[in-house]
Design an enzyme around this catalytic site. Sequence first.
Site, short mmCIF file in Angstrom:
data_model
loop_
_atom_site.label_atom_id
_atom_site.label_comp_id
_atom_site.label_asym_id
_atom_site.label_seq_id
_atom_site.Cartn_x
_atom_site.Cartn_y
_atom_site.Cartn_z
N GLU A 69 0.75 -1.22 0.10
CA GLU A 69 -0.05 -0.07 0.08
C GLU A 69 0.89 1.22 -0.07
OE1 GLU A 69 -3.12 0.12 2.90
OE2 GLU A 69 -3.70 1.98 2.53
N LYS A 254 -7.49 -0.70 11.35
CA LYS A 254 -6.77 -0.93 10.31
C LYS A 254 -5.64 -0.14 9.92
CE LYS A 254 -6.27 -1.11 5.50
NZ LYS A 254 -5.26 -0.48 4.68
N ASP A 270 4.04 -14.22 12.03
CA ASP A 270 2.64 -14.45 11.49
C ASP A 270 1.88 -13.34 11.48
OD1 ASP A 270 0.16 -15.53 11.29
OD2 ASP A 270 0.70 -17.76 12.14
N HIS A 368 -2.71 10.61 0.32
CA HIS A 368 -2.89 9.24 -0.10
C HIS A 368 -2.85 9.25 -1.50
CE1 HIS A 368 -3.84 5.32 1.51
NE2 HIS A 368 -4.65 5.12 0.71
P1 NDP Z 1 8.99 -23.61 15.85
O1 NDP Z 1 8.28 -24.59 15.72
O2 NDP Z 1 9.85 -23.12 14.78
O3 NDP Z 1 9.63 -23.53 17.28
C1 NDP Z 1 10.81 -22.55 17.60
C2 NDP Z 1 12.21 -23.22 17.30
O4 NDP Z 1 12.94 -21.98 17.68
C3 NDP Z 1 12.63 -24.48 17.99
O5 NDP Z 1 12.96 -25.44 16.93
C4 NDP Z 1 13.65 -24.07 18.92
O6 NDP Z 1 14.65 -25.07 19.05
C5 NDP Z 1 14.00 -23.04 18.16
N1 NDP Z 1 14.82 -21.89 19.10
C6 NDP Z 1 16.12 -21.58 18.75
N2 NDP Z 1 16.66 -20.50 19.78
C7 NDP Z 1 15.41 -20.48 20.48
C8 NDP Z 1 15.15 -19.52 21.83
N3 NDP Z 1 16.16 -18.87 22.16
N4 NDP Z 1 13.85 -19.79 22.08
C9 NDP Z 1 12.91 -20.32 21.83
N5 NDP Z 1 13.16 -21.21 20.78
C10 NDP Z 1 14.50 -21.21 20.15
O7 NDP Z 1 8.10 -22.25 15.79
P2 NDP Z 1 6.98 -21.82 17.15
O8 NDP Z 1 6.91 -22.61 18.24
O9 NDP Z 1 7.38 -20.41 17.59
O10 NDP Z 1 5.78 -21.74 16.18
C11 NDP Z 1 5.55 -20.65 15.31
C12 NDP Z 1 4.96 -20.92 14.07
O11 NDP Z 1 3.66 -21.67 14.29
C13 NDP Z 1 4.56 -19.91 13.04
O12 NDP Z 1 5.08 -20.43 11.54
C14 NDP Z 1 3.01 -19.85 13.05
O13 NDP Z 1 2.66 -19.36 11.74
C15 NDP Z 1 2.69 -21.30 13.25
N6 NDP Z 1 1.53 -21.58 14.01
C16 NDP Z 1 0.52 -20.68 14.31
C17 NDP Z 1 -0.51 -21.08 15.16
C18 NDP Z 1 -1.56 -20.03 15.39
O14 NDP Z 1 -1.20 -18.95 15.69
N7 NDP Z 1 -2.92 -20.20 15.80
C19 NDP Z 1 -0.92 -22.39 14.97
C20 NDP Z 1 0.01 -23.41 14.64
C21 NDP Z 1 1.26 -22.96 13.91
P3 NDP Z 1 14.27 -26.31 19.89
O15 NDP Z 1 13.60 -27.21 19.11
O16 NDP Z 1 15.55 -26.93 20.21
O17 NDP Z 1 13.51 -25.98 21.08
#
Ligand code: NDP
Length: 414
Positions: A69, A254, A270, A368
């Site tokens: 936009e 918005k 996200d 705009h």
């Molecule tokens: P991930 O599943 O990627 O988990 C976080 C990753 O970051 C883990 O692998 C973790 O490692 C790693 N990590 C590295 N350093 C750190 C740190 N300092 N602190 C925390 N984690 C660390 O992502 P999220 O659990 O954050 O989930 C986000 C995703 O989920 C987005 O893509 C979103 O779109 C999606 N989502 C959203 C939903 C909603 O909003 N309703 C529903 C379902 C999914 P390790 O494995 O070693 O812990």
Amino acid sequence: LAERHATLIAEQRLTAAQIEQLKAAAIIAPEVADSMIENQIGQFPLPLGLSFNFLIDETSYVVPMVTEEPSVIAASSNAAKIVQANGGFTTTIQERAMIGQLIFTDVSDYEAAILLVQEKEAALIEIANAAQPSLVKRGGGLRRIETRIITDDDHQPAYFTVHLVVDVQEAMGANMMNTILEATATPLKEWLDSAVLMQILSNFADTSLVTATCRIEPHTLTTTRFEGEWLAKRIAEATRYAHLDPYRAATHNKGIMNGVDAVVLASGNDTRAIEAGAHAFAVRDGRYRGLSDWKVAENGDLVGQLTLPLPVGSVGGAISVLPLAQLTQQILGISTANKLARVIVSVGLAQNLAALKALVSEGIQKGHMSLQVKSLALSAGATESELPLVVAALLENKQLNLENAHTIIAQLRQ
Ligand code: NDP
């Protein structure tokens, strides 16, 4: 991917030349893009721009924003400049945690269920933390458990819901939370002798609230046509109106999300999660209201405040996968989720100030449309060399519409 492209050509949905165009637009490695989404056929670039003048908690930021936009980036830079001249934004974070919901049906005694969850708290924390040991190693994990009785339209208890409040450290935490919820759902269901309807995180992330405030001396708002004190009063009145009328509140919000989404997207986070949380927060007391607050203080200063649920991450999800998300993190110069949230809420407040200032004075169209005019000329088919001429002609005859743009281009080509 090749098979999908061939099918698109065979079904005459796209030409071979258009497929080449799709391929040329790709910057994420094809195998990475293919693992991110389903039925991937290409990539969809959007402009990435920079917003300037952001002084937040005494640190200056250049803010990457992804948006289609026109005027969003100009507006936020402009409002941030006014705030910068007044000492900048101040931000606060009360807590940064994610809420997960375990929703139970067929609970016969709700009071007994509450007592049982309290009794089992230590066991539940142990189970939750065992499900995500790496999170606990980093200092995160399940922090507390809350219980809720959800009533139906007749105010009768209908569901028993347990909230797990988890410190997800640097991640947004949705996937981590869902893992923890699945591990705790089964034992809890057995202890409660009930059934699980579902377990999922809540996007109403009111345990991740971030607030930005700023204080503006009214004379710094003064423009060539409007006096600052008058503008300050009207901005405060526009905020009051947005708290009363949901038709206006939706548009008010918005405008805030124009900036918020652009930074969230640029950071690889996200946008849907942030949007859902913001609008749920806007209606938290049962009436959908404007999210920001602008008031004229006793000394005449305009004081602005915006609070948003901002469960953004600095790692995980798409952040670590999208190459440009690393690059925008580098431009922003921050690597923590907390700092990112502080920047995002400040951008939202700046965006809101810019929109309100324009709306209560000269109206939104002037600024705009003068910025939209380039997009208008391009969508009418102006070539690169024709663009400046078409823009100038459109601005001169003031009829900023597609038909007029077509006419101007046709005249140029005669
Ligand atoms: P991930 O599943 O990627 O988990 C976080 C990753 O970051 C883990 O692998 C973790 O490692 C790693 N990590 C590295 N350093 C750190 C740190 N300092 N602190 C925390 N984690 C660390 O992502 P999220 O659990 O954050 O989930 C986000 C995703 O989920 C987005 O893509 C979103 O779109 C999606 N989502 C959203 C939903 C909603 O909003 N309703 C529903 C379902 C999914 P390790 O494995 O070693 O812990």
